[in-house]
Write an enzyme that holds these catalytic residues in place. Structure first.
Site, PDB file in Angstrom:
ATOM      1  N   LYS A  22       0.842  -1.212   0.000  1.00  0.00           N
ATOM      2  CA  LYS A  22       0.000   0.000   0.000  1.00  0.00           C
ATOM      3  C   LYS A  22       0.868   1.250   0.000  1.00  0.00           C
ATOM      4  O   LYS A  22       0.664   2.164  -0.812  1.00  0.00           O
ATOM      5  CB  LYS A  22      -0.902   0.008   1.238  1.00  0.00           C
ATOM      6  CG  LYS A  22      -1.554   1.353   1.560  1.00  0.00           C
ATOM      7  CD  LYS A  22      -2.483   1.308   2.748  1.00  0.00           C
ATOM      8  CE  LYS A  22      -1.847   1.672   4.038  1.00  0.00           C
ATOM      9  NZ  LYS A  22      -1.573   3.079   4.282  1.00  0.00           N
ATOM     10  N   ASN A  23       1.846   1.293   0.885  1.00  0.00           N
ATOM     11  CA  ASN A  23       2.613   2.534   1.063  1.00  0.00           C
ATOM     12  C   ASN A  23       3.657   2.755  -0.019  1.00  0.00           C
ATOM     13  O   ASN A  23       4.234   3.835  -0.101  1.00  0.00           O
ATOM     14  CB  ASN A  23       3.237   2.575   2.467  1.00  0.00           C
ATOM     15  CG  ASN A  23       2.165   2.737   3.532  1.00  0.00           C
ATOM     16  OD1 ASN A  23       1.008   3.010   3.207  1.00  0.00           O
ATOM     17  ND2 ASN A  23       2.526   2.525   4.781  1.00  0.00           N
ATOM     18  N   ARG A  92      -5.723  11.006   4.351  1.00  0.00           N
ATOM     19  CA  ARG A  92      -4.698  12.041   4.530  1.00  0.00           C
ATOM     20  C   ARG A  92      -3.597  11.913   3.504  1.00  0.00           C
ATOM     21  O   ARG A  92      -3.014  12.882   3.061  1.00  0.00           O
ATOM     22  CB  ARG A  92      -4.030  11.953   5.893  1.00  0.00           C
ATOM     23  CG  ARG A  92      -4.824  12.009   7.083  1.00  0.00           C
ATOM     24  CD  ARG A  92      -3.888  11.967   8.237  1.00  0.00           C
ATOM     25  NE  ARG A  92      -2.946  13.055   8.144  1.00  0.00           N
ATOM     26  CZ  ARG A  92      -1.743  12.982   7.576  1.00  0.00           C
ATOM     27  NH1 ARG A  92      -1.357  11.845   7.029  1.00  0.00           N
ATOM     28  NH2 ARG A  92      -0.955  14.020   7.523  1.00  0.00           N
ATOM     29  N   CYS A 116      -5.479  12.695  12.836  1.00  0.00           N
ATOM     30  CA  CYS A 116      -6.268  11.459  12.757  1.00  0.00           C
ATOM     31  C   CYS A 116      -6.049  10.740  14.085  1.00  0.00           C
ATOM     32  O   CYS A 116      -5.439  11.273  15.003  1.00  0.00           O
ATOM     33  CB  CYS A 116      -5.802  10.612  11.581  1.00  0.00           C
ATOM     34  SG  CYS A 116      -4.110  10.075  11.780  1.00  0.00           S
ATOM     35  N   ARG A 121      -0.376  14.815  12.640  1.00  0.00           N
ATOM     36  CA  ARG A 121      -0.067  14.656  11.205  1.00  0.00           C
ATOM     37  C   ARG A 121       0.153  15.992  10.495  1.00  0.00           C
ATOM     38  O   ARG A 121      -0.548  16.333   9.544  1.00  0.00           O
ATOM     39  CB  ARG A 121      -1.145  13.844  10.495  1.00  0.00           C
ATOM     40  CG  ARG A 121      -1.602  12.593  11.192  1.00  0.00           C
ATOM     41  CD  ARG A 121      -0.539  11.526  11.386  1.00  0.00           C
ATOM     42  NE  ARG A 121      -0.028  10.935  10.184  1.00  0.00           N
ATOM     43  CZ  ARG A 121      -0.565   9.891   9.564  1.00  0.00           C
ATOM     44  NH1 ARG A 121      -1.659   9.351  10.043  1.00  0.00           N
ATOM     45  NH2 ARG A 121      -0.035   9.387   8.468  1.00  0.00           N
ATOM     46  N   ASP A 304       4.371   1.152  12.200  1.00  0.00           N
ATOM     47  CA  ASP A 304       3.177   0.478  11.663  1.00  0.00           C
ATOM     48  C   ASP A 304       3.019  -0.947  12.180  1.00  0.00           C
ATOM     49  O   ASP A 304       1.995  -1.571  11.908  1.00  0.00           O
ATOM     50  CB  ASP A 304       3.219   0.461  10.129  1.00  0.00           C
ATOM     51  CG  ASP A 304       3.036   1.849   9.559  1.00  0.00           C
ATOM     52  OD1 ASP A 304       3.239   2.019   8.347  1.00  0.00           O
ATOM     53  OD2 ASP A 304       2.716   2.772  10.337  1.00  0.00           O
ATOM     54  N   ARG A 396      -8.844  -0.559   4.729  1.00  0.00           N
ATOM     55  CA  ARG A 396      -8.046   0.478   4.054  1.00  0.00           C
ATOM     56  C   ARG A 396      -6.700  -0.098   3.606  1.00  0.00           C
ATOM     57  O   ARG A 396      -6.120   0.339   2.624  1.00  0.00           O
ATOM     58  CB  ARG A 396      -7.805   1.672   4.991  1.00  0.00           C
ATOM     59  CG  ARG A 396      -9.028   2.532   5.245  1.00  0.00           C
ATOM     60  CD  ARG A 396      -8.638   3.776   5.981  1.00  0.00           C
ATOM     61  NE  ARG A 396      -7.422   4.325   5.360  1.00  0.00           N
ATOM     62  CZ  ARG A 396      -6.498   4.993   6.044  1.00  0.00           C
ATOM     63  NH1 ARG A 396      -6.646   5.201   7.328  1.00  0.00           N
ATOM     64  NH2 ARG A 396      -5.431   5.465   5.442  1.00  0.00           N
TER      65      ARG A 396
HETATM   66  C1  EPZ Z   1       3.841   7.266   6.181  1.00  0.00           C
HETATM   67  O1  EPZ Z   1       3.034   8.273   6.754  1.00  0.00           O
HETATM   68  C2  EPZ Z   1       2.976   6.020   6.118  1.00  0.00           C
HETATM   69  N1  EPZ Z   1       1.802   6.265   5.267  1.00  0.00           N
HETATM   70  C3  EPZ Z   1       2.514   5.647   7.525  1.00  0.00           C
HETATM   71  O2  EPZ Z   1       1.777   4.424   7.435  1.00  0.00           O
HETATM   72  C4  EPZ Z   1       3.749   5.398   8.392  1.00  0.00           C
HETATM   73  O3  EPZ Z   1       3.328   5.145   9.721  1.00  0.00           O
HETATM   74  C5  EPZ Z   1       4.654   6.646   8.371  1.00  0.00           C
HETATM   75  O4  EPZ Z   1       4.987   6.980   7.021  1.00  0.00           O
HETATM   76  C6  EPZ Z   1       5.951   6.422   9.142  1.00  0.00           C
HETATM   77  O5  EPZ Z   1       6.624   5.329   8.617  1.00  0.00           O
HETATM   78  C7  EPZ Z   1       1.933   6.143   3.927  1.00  0.00           C
HETATM   79  O6  EPZ Z   1       3.000   5.877   3.414  1.00  0.00           O
HETATM   80  C8  EPZ Z   1       0.696   6.358   3.120  1.00  0.00           C
HETATM   81  P1  EPZ Z   1       5.780  10.760   8.260  1.00  0.00           P
HETATM   82  P2  EPZ Z   1       3.551   9.818   6.765  1.00  0.00           P
HETATM   83  O7  EPZ Z   1       5.622  11.999   7.454  1.00  0.00           O
HETATM   84  O8  EPZ Z   1       4.269  10.112   5.517  1.00  0.00           O
HETATM   85  C9  EPZ Z   1       5.965  14.120  11.564  1.00  0.00           C
HETATM   86  C10 EPZ Z   1      -0.060   2.990   7.692  1.00  0.00           C
HETATM   87  O9  EPZ Z   1      -0.511   2.460   8.716  1.00  0.00           O
HETATM   88  N2  EPZ Z   1       5.812  15.089  10.458  1.00  0.00           N
HETATM   89  O10 EPZ Z   1       7.045   9.976   8.158  1.00  0.00           O
HETATM   90  O11 EPZ Z   1       2.406  10.684   7.136  1.00  0.00           O
HETATM   91  C11 EPZ Z   1       4.640  13.444  11.897  1.00  0.00           C
HETATM   92  O12 EPZ Z   1       3.886  14.227  12.791  1.00  0.00           O
HETATM   93  C12 EPZ Z   1       0.375   4.442   7.741  1.00  0.00           C
HETATM   94  O13 EPZ Z   1       0.108   2.412   6.598  1.00  0.00           O
HETATM   95  C13 EPZ Z   1       5.984  16.449  10.702  1.00  0.00           C
HETATM   96  O14 EPZ Z   1       6.266  16.858  11.823  1.00  0.00           O
HETATM   97  O15 EPZ Z   1       4.583   9.764   7.978  1.00  0.00           O
HETATM   98  C14 EPZ Z   1       5.062  12.150  12.533  1.00  0.00           C
HETATM   99  O16 EPZ Z   1       5.331  12.388  13.906  1.00  0.00           O
HETATM  100  C15 EPZ Z   1       0.083   5.105   9.085  1.00  0.00           C
HETATM  101  N3  EPZ Z   1       5.819  17.332   9.678  1.00  0.00           N
HETATM  102  C16 EPZ Z   1       6.385  11.825  11.829  1.00  0.00           C
HETATM  103  O17 EPZ Z   1       6.802  13.035  11.171  1.00  0.00           O
HETATM  104  C17 EPZ Z   1       5.500  16.908   8.404  1.00  0.00           C
HETATM  105  O18 EPZ Z   1       5.387  17.755   7.495  1.00  0.00           O
HETATM  106  C18 EPZ Z   1       6.262  10.704  10.808  1.00  0.00           C
HETATM  107  O19 EPZ Z   1       5.459  11.153   9.781  1.00  0.00           O
HETATM  108  C19 EPZ Z   1       5.313  15.522   8.178  1.00  0.00           C
HETATM  109  C20 EPZ Z   1       5.486  14.632   9.211  1.00  0.00           C
END
Ligand code: EPZ
Length: 416
Positions: A22-23, A92, A116, A121, A304, A396
């Protein structure tokens, strides 16, 4: 399917082929928007998030067809640069379209995805990357308007290796004039796959798999075809399932090296593993030993899989501590696991789990995608029947968790 019923205390046996990632596929579907032509992706998982992304691509003008697990996207025409708000709220990760829309049209209109169940996020790092490339970000009537007359290659330095922000920086810089260097980039396998996918379309990206990615701007891309690898988180979920249920299964269609933090932990907890080029054999007899685990960006233990390993430890032996360092709200599953008799104490970012076996079946509610899957895992270690409600969360990211686990001998069924 809104309810899943699990009859616990059945061991698992057999082979399971893992669905496409998915990711990995969601950013690839977004990347297809960059190319005024046809992009074909094989081994696409048939899950709600993919259907949702398909809907968005069609709304912005792409001609898309999902034939089984083969996706054909013709993005010759893009009719709008706005990601429809209803999609942002329901998924999202649709924010990942802003990079390619900006890169292709010089404009991306979106809204703040909002928090969420697992955390705030924010998207500040995504917007920072766009601004570094020369885009202007304005907020008007609760919409986010990102625009650029031209995008110019730049140095981008992330304070945190955000997966989504790294993907959006890559997608927005493919056509930027000159060279973009992204430092502090995320190193998840999904980023490596996106770099390979974009290069296969004609982009010029170096450094895949490292925290420094270099993008040399190109003028156009070409038609391409690509096969998505198996979903490492779905595979890790079924690894957790056999640790909770005990038994002997072969998890097929994945790259075991992408799951090494989880397999190392599983062995420390008492599982016997054999890795092959495209799969993993797991043998589990007796209760898993609880351990201390800290989630961290790749190659660390993936956030995850945190809920799923909490479910394993809840039915394990001894005491373990889980530190969640990525998402501040990702312990919602603990409250549901307690309804099954689990002994879990939350202290800020830390969960202390005292294993207890068997747990007792009860009615629980899925709090989010991976939390829902974790409750299915816990149900396998419960005496009696566990009923998991609001299972739309699970759909999902999992094609059919009931089909998969019942093919391994679990007594599990989905009901409307
Ligand atoms: C991706 O989400 C994945 N989703 C998530 O999987 C996964 O948990 C996450 O990466 C971490 O590995 C998809 O790929 C669709 P991040 P993403 O930006 O990109 C902070 C699942 O279950 N942050 O790496 O949203 C944020 O708050 C999902 O499949 C900022 O501060 O994750 C968090 O604490 C859930 N500012 C951390 O980074 C930003 O602009 C990780 O977020 C962006 C993120």
């Amino acid at each position: 399917m809104s309810v899943i019923q699990v009859q616990g205390l059945r061991s698992l046996k057999g082979e399971i082929k893992i669905q496409g990632s998915k990711n990995a596929v969601l950013p690839m579907m977004a990347a297809a928007v960059l190319h005024k032509g046809t992009t074909v992706i094989h081994n696409v998982p048939r899950i709600q998030d993919v259907f949702c992304m398909l809907g968005i691509l069609q709304r912005i003008g792409c001609d898309c067809r999902l034939d089984g697990t083969t996706l054909i996207v013709n993005a010759s025409t893009i009719t709008q640069a706005e990601i429809p708000e209803e999609y942002i709220k329901s998924m999202r990760s649709s924010i990942i379209l802003s990079g390619p829309l900006l890169g292709r049209t010089g404009l991306a209109v979106t809204s703040f995805p909002g928090g969420c169940s697992i955390g705030q996020r924010p998207i500040d790092l995504h917007l920072y990357a766009f601004q570094r490339l020369g885009a202007v970000v304005e907020e008007k009537a609760e919409k986010l308007i990102v625009s650029a007359r031209t995008l110019t290659g730049a140095d981008i330095e992330f304070r945190f290796p955000s997966v989504g922000a790294t993907e959006n920086a890559l997608l927005a810089s493919v056509f930027a004039k000159g060279t973009t260097v992204i430092r502090g980039a995320a190193k998840e396998p999904e980023i490596t796959t996106l770099c390979e996918f974009l290069n296969n379309m004609g982009a010029k990206i170096e450094g895949a798999g490292t925290s420094k990615l270099t993008v040399m701007g190109v003028k156009s891309l070409h038609d391409s075809e690509f096969i998505v690898a198996g979903d490492r988180i779905v595979a890790g979920t079924y690894l957790a399932a056999v640790m909770a249920a005990e038994g002997n299964i072969f998890i097929k269609g994945i790259r075991p090296e992408e799951l090494s933090a989880a397999t190392t932990l599983a062995e420390r907890m008492g599982a016997e593993l054999k890795t092959y080029r495209d799969g993993l054999e797991v043998y589990m007899k007796g209760r898993p030993d609880c351990m201390d685990v800290v989630t961290s960006p790749y190659p660390g233990f993936p956030t995850d899989l945190q809920s799923q390993i909490m479910a394993v430890m809840a039915s394990g032996h001894g005491t373990g501590r889980l530190m969640e360092t990525i998402f501040e709200g990702r312990f919602a599953t603990a409250k549901e696991l307690r309804k099954l008799g689990a002994d879990i104490m939350i202290d800020g970012k830390r969960a202390i789990v005292h294993g207890l076996y068997p747990l007792s079946g009860n009615r629980v509610t899925a709090p989010d995608l991976r939390g829902g899957a974790a409750l299915v895992v816990a149900g396998l270690a419960c005496e009696g029947v566990t009923e998991i409600h609001e299972c739309y969360h699970i759909e999902r990211g999992y094609e059919d968790i009931c089909r998969d686990l019942s093919s391994l001998g679990a007594v599990i069924r989905g009901m409307e």
